[in-house]
Write a protein that holds these residues in place. Structure first.
Motif, PDB file in Angstrom:
ATOM      1  N   LYS A  86       0.991  -1.278   0.043  1.00 60.82           N
ATOM      2  CA  LYS A  86      -0.024  -0.090   0.030  1.00 60.82           C
ATOM      3  C   LYS A  86       0.903   1.271   0.013  1.00 60.82           C
ATOM      4  N   ASN A  87       0.571   2.251  -0.693  1.00 56.00           N
ATOM      5  CA  ASN A  87       1.271   3.401  -1.035  1.00 56.00           C
ATOM      6  C   ASN A  87       2.577   3.192  -1.276  1.00 56.00           C
ATOM      7  N   PRO A  88       2.757   2.771  -2.609  1.00 61.77           N
ATOM      8  CA  PRO A  88       3.910   2.094  -3.053  1.00 61.77           C
ATOM      9  C   PRO A  88       5.216   3.157  -3.096  1.00 61.77           C
ATOM     10  N   PHE A  89       6.214   2.357  -2.634  1.00 63.26           N
ATOM     11  CA  PHE A  89       7.589   3.192  -2.640  1.00 63.26           C
ATOM     12  C   PHE A  89       8.428   2.604  -3.720  1.00 63.26           C
ATOM     13  N   LEU A  90       9.078   3.492  -4.418  1.00 62.04           N
ATOM     14  CA  LEU A  90       9.969   3.081  -5.478  1.00 62.04           C
ATOM     15  C   LEU A  90      11.112   4.010  -5.535  1.00 62.04           C
ATOM     16  N   ALA A  91      12.252   3.361  -5.425  1.00 61.50           N
ATOM     17  CA  ALA A  91      13.567   3.948  -5.777  1.00 61.50           C
ATOM     18  C   ALA A  91      14.314   3.626  -6.899  1.00 61.50           C
ATOM     19  N   PHE A  92      15.166   4.399  -7.695  1.00 62.50           N
ATOM     20  CA  PHE A  92      16.151   4.124  -8.878  1.00 62.50           C
ATOM     21  C   PHE A  92      16.960   5.018  -8.937  1.00 62.50           C
ATOM     22  N   ARG A  93      17.940   4.886  -9.733  1.00 67.15           N
ATOM     23  CA  ARG A  93      19.200   5.642 -10.072  1.00 67.15           C
ATOM     24  C   ARG A  93      19.472   5.811 -11.328  1.00 67.15           C
ATOM     25  N   VAL A  94      19.665   7.088 -11.878  1.00 66.29           N
ATOM     26  CA  VAL A  94      19.603   7.553 -13.374  1.00 66.29           C
ATOM     27  C   VAL A  94      20.887   8.005 -13.671  1.00 66.29           C
ATOM     28  N   ASN A  95      21.803   7.273 -14.200  1.00 67.53           N
ATOM     29  CA  ASN A  95      23.220   7.614 -14.725  1.00 67.53           C
ATOM     30  C   ASN A  95      22.901   8.681 -15.940  1.00 67.53           C
ATOM     31  N   GLY A  96      23.843   9.525 -15.786  1.00 68.75           N
ATOM     32  CA  GLY A  96      23.851  10.740 -16.907  1.00 68.75           C
ATOM     33  C   GLY A  96      22.922  11.660 -16.598  1.00 68.75           C
ATOM     34  N   ALA A  97      22.064  11.735 -15.604  1.00 69.34           N
ATOM     35  CA  ALA A  97      21.148  12.760 -15.192  1.00 69.34           C
ATOM     36  C   ALA A  97      22.060  14.085 -14.806  1.00 69.34           C
ATOM     37  N   LYS A  98      21.418  14.986 -14.837  1.00 71.24           N
ATOM     38  CA  LYS A  98      22.232  16.230 -13.917  1.00 71.24           C
ATOM     39  C   LYS A  98      21.081  17.218 -13.348  1.00 71.24           C
ATOM     40  N   ALA A  99      21.420  17.934 -12.543  1.00 69.98           N
ATOM     41  CA  ALA A  99      20.661  19.017 -11.816  1.00 69.98           C
ATOM     42  C   ALA A  99      20.030  19.876 -12.869  1.00 69.98           C
ATOM     43  N   GLY A 100      18.630  19.906 -12.552  1.00 72.69           N
ATOM     44  CA  GLY A 100      17.888  20.774 -13.229  1.00 72.69           C
ATOM     45  C   GLY A 100      16.893  19.939 -14.301  1.00 72.69           C
ATOM     46  N   ASP A 101      17.422  18.659 -14.635  1.00 70.96           N
ATOM     47  CA  ASP A 101      16.564  17.793 -15.700  1.00 70.96           C
ATOM     48  C   ASP A 101      15.130  17.637 -14.773  1.00 70.96           C
ATOM     49  N   LYS A 102      14.165  17.457 -16.014  1.00 69.43           N
ATOM     50  CA  LYS A 102      12.909  17.402 -15.347  1.00 69.43           C
ATOM     51  C   LYS A 102      12.330  15.986 -15.384  1.00 69.43           C
ATOM     52  N   LEU A 103      12.004  15.642 -14.137  1.00 66.44           N
ATOM     53  CA  LEU A 103      11.508  14.000 -14.229  1.00 66.44           C
ATOM     54  C   LEU A 103      10.027  14.083 -13.986  1.00 66.44           C
ATOM     55  N   VAL A 104       9.356  13.204 -14.680  1.00 66.59           N
ATOM     56  CA  VAL A 104       8.081  13.010 -14.689  1.00 66.59           C
ATOM     57  C   VAL A 104       7.967  11.463 -14.187  1.00 66.59           C
ATOM     58  N   ILE A 105       7.074  11.253 -13.025  1.00 65.98           N
ATOM     59  CA  ILE A 105       6.796   9.862 -12.804  1.00 65.98           C
ATOM     60  C   ILE A 105       5.040   9.420 -12.801  1.00 65.98           C
ATOM     61  N   SER A 106       4.764   8.610 -13.532  1.00 65.15           N
ATOM     62  CA  SER A 106       3.195   8.218 -13.708  1.00 65.15           C
ATOM     63  C   SER A 106       2.772   6.966 -13.679  1.00 65.15           C
ATOM     64  N   TRP A 107       1.716   6.622 -12.998  1.00 62.14           N
ATOM     65  CA  TRP A 107       1.204   5.424 -12.983  1.00 62.14           C
ATOM     66  C   TRP A 107      -0.364   5.219 -13.551  1.00 62.14           C
ATOM     67  N   VAL A 108      -0.534   4.100 -13.697  1.00 57.97           N
ATOM     68  CA  VAL A 108      -1.965   3.676 -14.076  1.00 57.97           C
ATOM     69  C   VAL A 108      -2.292   2.508 -13.578  1.00 57.97           C
ATOM     70  N   ASP A 109      -3.620   2.133 -12.921  1.00 56.61           N
ATOM     71  CA  ASP A 109      -3.966   1.090 -12.375  1.00 56.61           C
ATOM     72  C   ASP A 109      -4.845   0.366 -13.185  1.00 56.61           C
ATOM     73  N   ASN A 110      -5.296  -0.821 -12.386  1.00 60.42           N
ATOM     74  CA  ASN A 110      -6.113  -1.852 -13.148  1.00 60.42           C
ATOM     75  C   ASN A 110      -7.584  -1.376 -13.154  1.00 60.42           C
ATOM     76  N   LEU A 111      -7.999  -0.343 -12.613  1.00 61.47           N
ATOM     77  CA  LEU A 111      -9.457   0.461 -12.864  1.00 61.47           C
ATOM     78  C   LEU A 111      -9.232   1.412 -13.711  1.00 61.47           C
ATOM     79  N   GLY A 112      -8.082   1.818 -14.157  1.00 67.02           N
ATOM     80  CA  GLY A 112      -7.966   2.698 -15.199  1.00 67.02           C
ATOM     81  C   GLY A 112      -7.541   3.959 -14.610  1.00 67.02           C
TER      82      GLY A 112
END
Lengths: 154, 105
Positions: free
Chosen positions: B67-93
């Motif tokens: 419940k209330n999922p946690f996710l961590a990951f690491r992006v090589n080659g990214a830099k300060a100021g880059d824009k990150l977007v995280i999106s999800w969709v669930d089984n009910l649409g």
């Protein structure tokens, strides 16, 4: 869009209610890949491996699973997977004794650090398994996590 | 529902991304103790993360995610100021997305 959706739903008439609602939800957001219903509904590790095409994954000491030896709360078990394998394309998490063993399938873009952490529910004491695909081959490692009170049932 | 909390900070060569999504993550296997009926499955099926519009991670999730999922990951080659977007969709649409700007370490 609604009409488009309706046609799509008719076209998936044999799928279960879950599949239909899922498809309807996915249509407007094309960025998402289709959800692998078969793999996530499979009830044994060999079945998951077969559907995902990772049967015969080689054990590797280049995969590290950081997870508790004993889960304090089986509803929230933090699992960290990292690897020193090169060119990692995907990381999959499988809990052998969960009702649906496949928990998560992560696809990493080129150059991503081979690392992912998430939190999962566990029904009972089980091996927690990571499958890491590197350069087109899949490797695996596992760690046992003990559960005293389950996190899946009622 | 729909809120995603994101922390994105450079750590040496990679961006360290951590996020928390507000979602019930109902498995469909648990009974409502008052009614005795199963609580219907309601869980996130797909997650994507993009940096400056380019997909860096995509995930498919099953009912085992907490419940209330946690996710961590690491992006090589990214830099300060880059824009990150995280999106999800669930089984009910249902779906949600959150954005963050990667901070310097």
């Amino acid at each position: 869009m609604n009409e488009h959706r309706r046609k799509f739903i008719q076209g998936t008439g044999t799928a279960g209610a879950l599949g239909v609602s899922l498809a309807a939800g996915l249509l407007p957001t094309r960025a998402f890949a289709a959800w692998n219903k078969g793999a996530f509904s499979a009830t044994s590790v060999p079945a998951v491996e077969k559907i995902l095409g990772i049967t015969g994954a080689v054990n590797s000491n280049q995969i590290t699973i950081n997870a508790p030896d004993i889960a304090e709360d089986a509803r929230i078990v933090q699992i960290e997977v990292s690897s020193t394998l090169p060119n990692v394309q995907s990381i999959k998490l499988v809990v052998d004794k969960n009702p649906d063993p496949l928990a998560a399938d992560f696809t990493l873009a080129n150059g991503m650090e081979p690392y992912v952490t998430t939190r999962i529910k566990m029904k009972e004491t089980s091996m927690v398994r990571a499958f890491v695909t590197s350069g087109g081959r899949t490797y695996t490692a596992a760690k046992q996590v003990k559960v005293t009170i389950g996190g899946c049932g009622g | 529902m729909g809120n995603i909390r994101i922390r994105a900070v450079m750590n040496g060569d990679y961006a360290d991304i951590k996020c928390l999504m507000l979602h019930p993550e109902d498995t469909g296997l648990v009974k409502n103790k008052a009614t005795g009926k199963l609580i219907p499955a309601h869980f996130i099926t797909n997650v994507t993360a993009t940096i400056n519009g380019k997909t860096v991670l995509s995930a498919q999730w099953g009912i085992a995610i907490s419940k209330n999922p946690f996710l961590a990951f690491r992006v090589n080659g990214a830099k300060a100021g880059d824009k990150l977007v995280i999106s999800w969709v669930d089984n009910l649409g249902e779906s949600a997305s959150g954005t963050a700007t990667i901070a310097a370490s």
